[in-house]
Design a protein around this motif. Sequence first.
Motif, PDB file in Angstrom:
ATOM      1  N   GLY A  27       0.812  -1.216   0.000  1.00  0.00           N
ATOM      2  CA  GLY A  27       0.000   0.000   0.000  1.00  0.00           C
ATOM      3  C   GLY A  27       0.846   1.266   0.000  1.00  0.00           C
ATOM      4  O   GLY A  27       0.648   2.167  -0.826  1.00  0.00           O
ATOM      5  N   MET A  28       1.791   1.355   0.921  1.00  0.00           N
ATOM      6  CA  MET A  28       2.592   2.578   1.021  1.00  0.00           C
ATOM      7  C   MET A  28       3.545   2.725  -0.156  1.00  0.00           C
ATOM      8  O   MET A  28       3.759   3.826  -0.652  1.00  0.00           O
ATOM      9  N   GLY A  29       4.125   1.616  -0.619  1.00  0.00           N
ATOM     10  CA  GLY A  29       5.047   1.682  -1.757  1.00  0.00           C
ATOM     11  C   GLY A  29       4.341   2.205  -3.004  1.00  0.00           C
ATOM     12  O   GLY A  29       4.876   3.042  -3.736  1.00  0.00           O
ATOM     13  N   ALA A  65       8.405  -4.155   4.707  1.00  0.00           N
ATOM     14  CA  ALA A  65       8.049  -4.472   6.096  1.00  0.00           C
ATOM     15  C   ALA A  65       9.156  -3.940   7.021  1.00  0.00           C
ATOM     16  O   ALA A  65      10.322  -3.847   6.633  1.00  0.00           O
ATOM     17  N   ASN A  66       8.756  -3.634   8.255  1.00  0.00           N
ATOM     18  CA  ASN A  66       9.660  -2.927   9.180  1.00  0.00           C
ATOM     19  C   ASN A  66      10.962  -3.668   9.486  1.00  0.00           C
ATOM     20  O   ASN A  66      12.002  -3.042   9.686  1.00  0.00           O
ATOM     21  N   ASP A  67      10.893  -5.007   9.524  1.00  0.00           N
ATOM     22  CA  ASP A  67      12.090  -5.769   9.910  1.00  0.00           C
ATOM     23  C   ASP A  67      13.145  -5.811   8.803  1.00  0.00           C
ATOM     24  O   ASP A  67      14.220  -6.374   8.998  1.00  0.00           O
ATOM     25  N   THR A  68      12.851  -5.213   7.643  1.00  0.00           N
ATOM     26  CA  THR A  68      13.833  -5.201   6.547  1.00  0.00           C
ATOM     27  C   THR A  68      14.422  -3.813   6.314  1.00  0.00           C
ATOM     28  O   THR A  68      15.326  -3.662   5.487  1.00  0.00           O
ATOM     29  N   HIS A  69      13.930  -2.790   7.009  1.00  0.00           N
ATOM     30  CA  HIS A  69      14.375  -1.408   6.745  1.00  0.00           C
ATOM     31  C   HIS A  69      15.872  -1.222   6.951  1.00  0.00           C
ATOM     32  O   HIS A  69      16.552  -0.565   6.148  1.00  0.00           O
ATOM     33  N   ALA A  70      16.390  -1.773   8.056  1.00  0.00           N
ATOM     34  CA  ALA A  70      17.788  -1.506   8.406  1.00  0.00           C
ATOM     35  C   ALA A  70      18.734  -2.101   7.367  1.00  0.00           C
ATOM     36  O   ALA A  70      19.610  -1.402   6.837  1.00  0.00           O
ATOM     37  N   ASP A  76       3.707  -9.511  -8.214  1.00  0.00           N
ATOM     38  CA  ASP A  76       2.421  -8.865  -8.511  1.00  0.00           C
ATOM     39  C   ASP A  76       2.375  -7.450  -7.948  1.00  0.00           C
ATOM     40  O   ASP A  76       1.908  -6.514  -8.609  1.00  0.00           O
ATOM     41  N   ASN A  77       2.848  -7.315  -6.715  1.00  0.00           N
ATOM     42  CA  ASN A  77       2.848  -5.991  -6.091  1.00  0.00           C
ATOM     43  C   ASN A  77       3.759  -5.031  -6.849  1.00  0.00           C
ATOM     44  O   ASN A  77       3.408  -3.872  -7.075  1.00  0.00           O
ATOM     45  N   ALA A  78       4.918  -5.527  -7.257  1.00  0.00           N
ATOM     46  CA  ALA A  78       5.843  -4.673  -8.020  1.00  0.00           C
ATOM     47  C   ALA A  78       5.195  -4.255  -9.339  1.00  0.00           C
ATOM     48  O   ALA A  78       5.288  -3.096  -9.755  1.00  0.00           O
ATOM     49  N   CYS A 126      10.908  -2.559  -6.904  1.00  0.00           N
ATOM     50  CA  CYS A 126      11.260  -3.935  -6.577  1.00  0.00           C
ATOM     51  C   CYS A 126      10.380  -4.437  -5.438  1.00  0.00           C
ATOM     52  O   CYS A 126      10.098  -3.706  -4.489  1.00  0.00           O
ATOM     53  N   ASP A 127       9.927  -5.689  -5.572  1.00  0.00           N
ATOM     54  CA  ASP A 127       9.210  -6.339  -4.459  1.00  0.00           C
ATOM     55  C   ASP A 127       9.426  -7.832  -4.602  1.00  0.00           C
ATOM     56  O   ASP A 127       9.459  -8.347  -5.726  1.00  0.00           O
ATOM     57  N   ILE A 128       9.579  -8.528  -3.465  1.00  0.00           N
ATOM     58  CA  ILE A 128       9.725  -9.981  -3.521  1.00  0.00           C
ATOM     59  C   ILE A 128       8.411 -10.604  -4.019  1.00  0.00           C
ATOM     60  O   ILE A 128       8.405 -11.715  -4.511  1.00  0.00           O
ATOM     61  N   CYS A 137      13.434   6.266   3.887  1.00  0.00           N
ATOM     62  CA  CYS A 137      12.972   5.011   4.468  1.00  0.00           C
ATOM     63  C   CYS A 137      11.716   5.214   5.311  1.00  0.00           C
ATOM     64  O   CYS A 137      11.613   6.172   6.075  1.00  0.00           O
ATOM     65  N   GLU A 138      10.791   4.261   5.181  1.00  0.00           N
ATOM     66  CA  GLU A 138       9.564   4.325   5.983  1.00  0.00           C
ATOM     67  C   GLU A 138       9.847   4.134   7.477  1.00  0.00           C
ATOM     68  O   GLU A 138      10.868   3.596   7.882  1.00  0.00           O
ATOM     69  N   LYS A 139       8.915   4.591   8.296  1.00  0.00           N
ATOM     70  CA  LYS A 139       8.940   4.396   9.740  1.00  0.00           C
ATOM     71  C   LYS A 139       8.369   3.028  10.065  1.00  0.00           C
ATOM     72  O   LYS A 139       7.637   2.484   9.237  1.00  0.00           O
ATOM     73  N   PRO A 140       8.575   2.454  11.224  1.00  0.00           N
ATOM     74  CA  PRO A 140       9.648   2.826  12.139  1.00  0.00           C
ATOM     75  C   PRO A 140      10.994   2.487  11.489  1.00  0.00           C
ATOM     76  O   PRO A 140      11.051   1.614  10.636  1.00  0.00           O
TER      77      PRO A 140
HETATM   78  N1  NAD Z   1       4.384   7.004   7.179  1.00  0.00           N
HETATM   79  C1  NAD Z   1       3.178   6.498   7.244  1.00  0.00           C
HETATM   80  O1  NAD Z   1       2.216   7.177   7.566  1.00  0.00           O
HETATM   81  C2  NAD Z   1       2.968   5.045   6.927  1.00  0.00           C
HETATM   82  C3  NAD Z   1       1.675   4.543   6.678  1.00  0.00           C
HETATM   83  C4  NAD Z   1       1.531   3.184   6.349  1.00  0.00           C
HETATM   84  C5  NAD Z   1       2.646   2.362   6.318  1.00  0.00           C
HETATM   85  N2  NAD Z   1       3.885   2.874   6.584  1.00  0.00           N
HETATM   86  C6  NAD Z   1       5.084   2.013   6.549  1.00  0.00           C
HETATM   87  O2  NAD Z   1       5.324   1.616   5.207  1.00  0.00           O
HETATM   88  C7  NAD Z   1       5.885   0.307   5.181  1.00  0.00           C
HETATM   89  C8  NAD Z   1       5.061  -0.572   4.276  1.00  0.00           C
HETATM   90  O3  NAD Z   1       3.724  -0.599   4.734  1.00  0.00           O
HETATM   91  P1  NAD Z   1       2.545  -1.209   3.840  1.00  0.00           P
HETATM   92  O4  NAD Z   1       1.278  -0.881   4.502  1.00  0.00           O
HETATM   93  O5  NAD Z   1       2.745  -0.807   2.417  1.00  0.00           O
HETATM   94  O6  NAD Z   1       2.838  -2.767   4.012  1.00  0.00           O
HETATM   95  P2  NAD Z   1       2.519  -3.942   2.993  1.00  0.00           P
HETATM   96  O7  NAD Z   1       2.632  -5.195   3.756  1.00  0.00           O
HETATM   97  O8  NAD Z   1       1.269  -3.631   2.224  1.00  0.00           O
HETATM   98  O9  NAD Z   1       3.721  -3.859   1.923  1.00  0.00           O
HETATM   99  C9  NAD Z   1       5.032  -4.243   2.195  1.00  0.00           C
HETATM  100  C10 NAD Z   1       5.620  -4.761   0.883  1.00  0.00           C
HETATM  101  O10 NAD Z   1       7.030  -4.982   1.060  1.00  0.00           O
HETATM  102  C11 NAD Z   1       7.373  -6.182   0.403  1.00  0.00           C
HETATM  103  N3  NAD Z   1       8.631  -6.668   0.969  1.00  0.00           N
HETATM  104  C12 NAD Z   1       8.844  -7.146   2.230  1.00  0.00           C
HETATM  105  N4  NAD Z   1      10.143  -7.456   2.392  1.00  0.00           N
HETATM  106  C13 NAD Z   1      10.764  -7.137   1.233  1.00  0.00           C
HETATM  107  C14 NAD Z   1      12.113  -7.195   0.797  1.00  0.00           C
HETATM  108  N5  NAD Z   1      13.082  -7.654   1.608  1.00  0.00           N
HETATM  109  N6  NAD Z   1      12.409  -6.762  -0.442  1.00  0.00           N
HETATM  110  C15 NAD Z   1      11.430  -6.307  -1.274  1.00  0.00           C
HETATM  111  N7  NAD Z   1      10.141  -6.233  -0.910  1.00  0.00           N
HETATM  112  C16 NAD Z   1       9.807  -6.636   0.324  1.00  0.00           C
HETATM  113  C17 NAD Z   1       6.165  -7.089   0.593  1.00  0.00           C
HETATM  114  O11 NAD Z   1       6.150  -8.133  -0.356  1.00  0.00           O
HETATM  115  C18 NAD Z   1       5.017  -6.087   0.431  1.00  0.00           C
HETATM  116  O12 NAD Z   1       4.606  -5.987  -0.928  1.00  0.00           O
HETATM  117  C19 NAD Z   1       5.944  -0.161   6.630  1.00  0.00           C
HETATM  118  O13 NAD Z   1       7.243   0.078   7.119  1.00  0.00           O
HETATM  119  C20 NAD Z   1       4.963   0.742   7.343  1.00  0.00           C
HETATM  120  O14 NAD Z   1       5.319   0.953   8.700  1.00  0.00           O
HETATM  121  C21 NAD Z   1       4.049   4.188   6.867  1.00  0.00           C
END
Ligand code: NAD
Length: 385
Positions: free
Chosen positions: A18-20, A78-83, A44-46, A39-41, A100-103
């Motif tokens: 959603g956010m991407g 997802a958050n656990d991959t940001h760092a 379909d999302n990509a 890029c997305d793993i 980079c997205e939060k957190p």
């Molecule tokens: N700033 C804001 O207001 C706000 C609002 C919503 C979400 N976010 C943040 O945005 C991020 C994404 O949220 P979302 O709602 O889009 O989640 P989501 O689960 O809809 O999307 C995450 C995407 O990342 C992909 N992904 C995961 N690990 C990956 C990797 N190693 N390499 C490539 N792709 C990978 C997944 O396949 C998925 O398509 C989160 O960190 C969330 O905290 C921020």
Amino acid sequence: VEQQANTSFRTVLIGCGGMGRNQAKILDRLEEFELLAVCDINEDNARQAAEATGAKVYTDTTAMLAEVKPEIVAICTANDTHAALTIQAAQTPGVRGVYCEKPMATTLTDGRAMVKACKDAGVPLVINHQRRIGADLIEARRLMEDGAIGEIKLVRGQCAGDILSDGTHLIDSLMWLMGDPEAEWVFGQVHRPTPEQPDGEATGKGYDARSGFRFGHVIEAGGLGVFQTRGGPRVEVFCGDMRESGTAYQDYQIFGTGGRLWRTGDRYDPNLFIQDAEGGTWVAGSDEYTYKPIPTTDGQPGGWRPVDTPSRQGRGGIPEGYLRLARWILDGEPHPMAGEIALRGFEVLMGIYESARLNRKIELPFQQDRFPLELMIESGQFEQD
Ligand SMILES: NC(=O)c1ccc[n+]([C@@H]2O[C@H](COP(=O)([O-])OP(=O)(O)OC[C@H]3O[C@@H](n4cnc5c(N)ncnc54)[C@H](O)[C@@H]3O)[C@@H](O)[C@H]2O)c1
């Protein structure tokens, strides 16, 4: 400035949920950025993100970085991959900025490592806590600094969701309002969802508390924290089912010696109110600093009134965050969402969990390589007899 006008940064985006997809559309509209690939793993999302923007599709980050040679890397995974992704991007030759997205991360050690990696590589890092650059928070901070409600004694924030994913916005916003102070200590408590709790009830509508897992990490059903800023006010945060029922998402209240400010959530207009010398005050009496309403001249306590905030910039929070990243890279202009600043709030956030794990007040700075909530679950801290 001449250079700025002609620059369009070669940009890629990782994580197309959603956010991407939202950020892909934003980048597509900004002429300062050219979105070349996503890029997305999950392919379909990509593809969906690419469809709207014409960007090239990848499922492998390393291949994308090598082939596209981007200057800007946006991370919306997802958050656990940001760092790990931030560090990989910072160490990729040619990269000039990471958004980079939060957190920022899911452990304190990772948060520090990503800030250090970017600093070492000379790559600006922005963490997307976009409320900081909203007109309402800018105006609230200005009023606080101008002494509109006297000396600030207490700051309180509340939101639905878990502390790591949603409380990060809460703490970051409060840190911004207070001028990004250092924190001395943190105290906190959390509890986990129980099987009896219906989905969504515990943490707020739309948040699946019962699964106990979200954005790549475990979550609690409710949590609260208190922290003391150095030379500044006391702060209280309430998340998930610990928030006052009926409060809107991201509710902030500021208590001063001359009145109060209240930001009543994201979605209301107006959403910023003041109750100043016509309303209430903290008076030094038999109890040190007690809040007392001040009667107005007709004997009635004064009420709240809305504060005019300058109309929101047309581009909104995230576009403005990107434009400021461009100015940071080109002109060295300080960015309010810089990783180093975000780290202060992130340390407080992790301190809440660490305090709950150890049942004690946490003096900052502290060290922790793991997500304390995960450690608590592993050790059986939440198991009921
Ligand atoms: N700033 C804001 O207001 C706000 C609002 C919503 C979400 N976010 C943040 O945005 C991020 C994404 O949220 P979302 O709602 O889009 O989640 P989501 O689960 O809809 O999307 C995450 C995407 O990342 C992909 N992904 C995961 N690990 C990956 C990797 N190693 N390499 C490539 N792709 C990978 C997944 O396949 C998925 O398509 C989160 O960190 C969330 O905290 C921020």
